[in-house]
Design an enzyme around this catalytic site. Structure first.
Site, PDB file in Angstrom:
ATOM      1  N   LYS A 177      -9.701  -7.692  -3.638  1.00 34.89           N
ATOM      2  CA  LYS A 177      -9.744  -7.005  -2.349  1.00 34.89           C
ATOM      3  C   LYS A 177     -10.799  -7.578  -1.414  1.00 34.89           C
ATOM      4  O   LYS A 177     -10.742  -7.376  -0.212  1.00 34.89           O
ATOM      5  CB  LYS A 177      -9.927  -5.510  -2.576  1.00 34.89           C
ATOM      6  CG  LYS A 177      -8.690  -4.917  -3.268  1.00 34.89           C
ATOM      7  CD  LYS A 177      -8.702  -3.417  -3.322  1.00 34.89           C
ATOM      8  CE  LYS A 177      -7.385  -2.872  -3.846  1.00 34.89           C
ATOM      9  NZ  LYS A 177      -7.175  -3.145  -5.297  1.00 34.89           N
TER      10      LYS A 177
HETATM   11  C1  PLP Z   1      -6.021  -2.987  -5.900  1.00 34.37           C
HETATM   12  C2  PLP Z   1      -5.854  -3.715  -7.178  1.00 34.37           C
HETATM   13  C3  PLP Z   1      -4.587  -4.053  -7.653  1.00 34.37           C
HETATM   14  C4  PLP Z   1      -3.320  -3.632  -6.951  1.00 34.37           C
HETATM   15  O1  PLP Z   1      -3.181  -4.247  -5.705  1.00 34.37           O
HETATM   16  P1  PLP Z   1      -2.191  -3.608  -4.625  1.00 34.37           P
HETATM   17  O2  PLP Z   1      -2.373  -4.421  -3.406  1.00 34.37           O
HETATM   18  O3  PLP Z   1      -2.627  -2.194  -4.454  1.00 34.37           O
HETATM   19  O4  PLP Z   1      -0.832  -3.699  -5.181  1.00 34.37           O
HETATM   20  C5  PLP Z   1      -4.517  -4.792  -8.814  1.00 34.37           C
HETATM   21  N1  PLP Z   1      -5.625  -5.165  -9.487  1.00 34.37           N
HETATM   22  C6  PLP Z   1      -6.851  -4.857  -9.050  1.00 34.37           C
HETATM   23  C7  PLP Z   1      -8.030  -5.293  -9.853  1.00 34.37           C
HETATM   24  C8  PLP Z   1      -7.015  -4.135  -7.879  1.00 34.37           C
HETATM   25  O5  PLP Z   1      -8.241  -3.841  -7.448  1.00 34.37           O
END
Ligand code: PLP
Length: 504
Positions: A110
């Site tokens: 993210k």
């Molecule tokens: C947020 C997250 C996901 C999922 O991503 P999305 O965009 O919500 O589908 C998968 N793995 C980790 C470690 C995350 O932080």
């Protein structure tokens, strides 16, 4: 070119307006019609660094931003904040490739979106704007958003996370965030309750008026903000180009991407890349035991009327994949009234079923699957044993589903698995999967895991143990609005620096 809403095609916004606002008035998400008109020339991008690829993607999808300002924003977001020069390096592990997305300041993917979104937001603001960013988080969004927005002028950020619904490390990351414009609250409820409450606040006119009295408007940092999604398109291009540059594939050859999925943001960015000309065969969306989405990809029925399960991959403990709405828009032939009808059904009955032609169009690009906790543990153990590579539990979900896909389809297209978090963010689950004797708190387990594996601990996580956490103040979902108003008052009225509009 104009952004419109998934639920109302009469909406027309510039990129700056869409980013500033976050979500459309009637609850829809901002989308750009006819994405296939915005193709990138891969040949021209070969050999270019991440920031240059980002510049190409961003100027294409956000042409109303000043090009020089975009370049600066990208540089500010990415130049010094990642521990790998390539930002998102691709490694070959056995007979597949891993796209490592965890070299940013909070060790999860993210960071790629949330280091850049605040810079885009800053460019989109008028001098008198005061924006309160709201985020509901299953762990990683909140941490990354706090890091991205801290001390950014004209903004405040309030993050809600489910109490007992995030890992101890994630919680500590949030509660140790500095910055005079950041606020963090655990809520008594699960992630979907937090996310629904946040969504309701966005469309609550009474609440908006109370904030307006403080001259503050709301915006979103969840992956529903297009300014967060667009930066994620970049690493699909980067990964592909790295594979071409290393000789693993030829330019034009198709690849599959397997993506651990919760809110459907990350994998949707892959679909955007495909529409923009990246040679992708299948996008494989991998869910954990909360597998509404995987079922949907198989049956065309989205049904969230089932128990919410806590898993060892908590950032994917999500029952409503918000960004799926954008896929429905594209796959229904950009039919916003159809999408509005489905979303209304979801809100009232918790369920909808798409038309057979829409399902067929989705299945042409997407496969799905899921991994329960036992399969996650088995995947972590197998990849460590066979390849000396440590997977975090989310990435392990992807690994399991990727293998299942390969076995059932016989598809021999080269595979890229997106590694969405550092294994050290979830050390207990990883250590247990490897049958290590787990003793002490998560920081002790982190050290044990390091001693066993020799894999370095990211500096930001190693440092966490020494930082002082702020006290926890749990709020009920119905108190969230009040907490935000109080935060807005404090952040914008007491803080001369923010008010005077200094850039950090
Ligand atoms: C947020 C997250 C996901 C999922 O991503 P999305 O965009 O919500 O589908 C998968 N793995 C980790 C470690 C995350 O932080």
């Amino acid at each position: 070119m104009r952004y419109t809403s998934t639920r109302d095609q009469r909406v027309s916004k510039t990129g700056q307006q869409a980013i500033k606002q976050g979500i459309s008035e009637e609850g829809g998400l901002f989308v750009l019609p006819h994405l296939t008109d915005y193709r990138l020339n891969l040949q021209n991008l070969l050999g270019k660094d991440y920031e240059t690829i980002a510049q190409n993607v961003l100027t294409t999808l956000l042409p109303d931003f000043n090009t020089a300002a975009l370049k600066k924003a990208i540089q500010f977001a990415y130049h010094k904040n990642f521990s790998d020069r390539r930002l998102t390096p691709v490694r070959s592990v056995g007979d597949f490739h891993v796209l490592e997305l965890f070299h940013g300041p909070t060790s999860a993917f993210k960071d790629l979106g949330l280091q850049l979104l605040p810079q885009l937001m800053r460019l989109a603001l008028d001098p008198e704007d005061r924006i309160m960013i709201l985020a509901a988080t299953s762990g990683d969004t909140g941490t990354a958003a706090l890091q991205g927005f801290k001390n950014v002028a004209q903004t405040g950020i309030t993050v809600f996370y489910p109490d007992h619904g995030v890992s101890p490390i994630q919680e500590r990351q949030m509660l140790t965030t500095t910055g005079n414009n950041t606020r963090v609250f655990p809520i008594g409820g699960n992630f979907d309750q937090a996310q629904s409450a946040v969504k309701d606040l966005f469309t609550d006119t009474g609440f908006a008026a109370r904030l307006q009295a403080e001259q503050v408007t709301l915006s979103a940092a969840n992956s529903i903000n297009i300014g967060r999604l667009i930066p994620q398109v970049v690493y699909y291009f980067s990964a592909y180009l790295q594979l071409v540059e290393s000789g693993a594939i030829e330019l034009g050859q198709k690849v599959n991407f397997t993506v651990p999925t919760g809110n459907f943001g990350d994998v949707l960015a892959g679909f955007y890349a495909k529409l923009m000309g990246l040679p992708i065969h299948q996008l494989i969306a991998a869910a954990n035991a909360n597998h509404e989405l995987a079922d949907f990809l198989e049956t065309g029925i989205y049904d969230r009327n089932r128990p919410f399960l806590k898993t060892v991959a908590p950032s994917m403990d999500i029952q409503i994949s918000s960004n799926l709405e954008r896929l429905l828009y594209y796959k229904s032939g950009e039919d916003s009234s159809y999408v509005a009808k489905l979303m209304e059904e979801l809100a009232t009955t918790g369920r909808y079923q798409v038309r057979p032609d829409v399902l067929a169009a989705i299945q042409a690009d997407f496969a799905g699957g899921f991994a329960a906790d036992a399969q996650i543990a088995a995947s972590i153990a197998a990849v460590w044993k066979q390849n000396d590579y440590l997977l975090d539990p989310h990435t392990a979900v992807g690994y399991h589903v990727m293998q299942q896909y390969r076995e059932t389809t016989g598809d021999s297209t080269p595979n890229v698995l997106l590694a969405t978090a550092s294994p050290y963010k979830f050390p207990r689950a990883v250590a247990q999967a490897l049958d290590l004797p787990v003793t002490g708190d998560d920081f002790a387990v982190m050290t044990q895991l390091h001693q066993m594996s020799g894999v370095p601990i990211p500096a930001n996580l190693a440092r966490l143990a020494t930082l002082t956490a702020q006290p926890k103040h749990v709020v009920a979902p119905e108190e969230m609005g009040q907490a935000i108003i109080a935060a807005a008052k404090e952040v914008f009225n007491n803080d001369q620096r923010v008010r005077s509009g200094n850039k950090r």
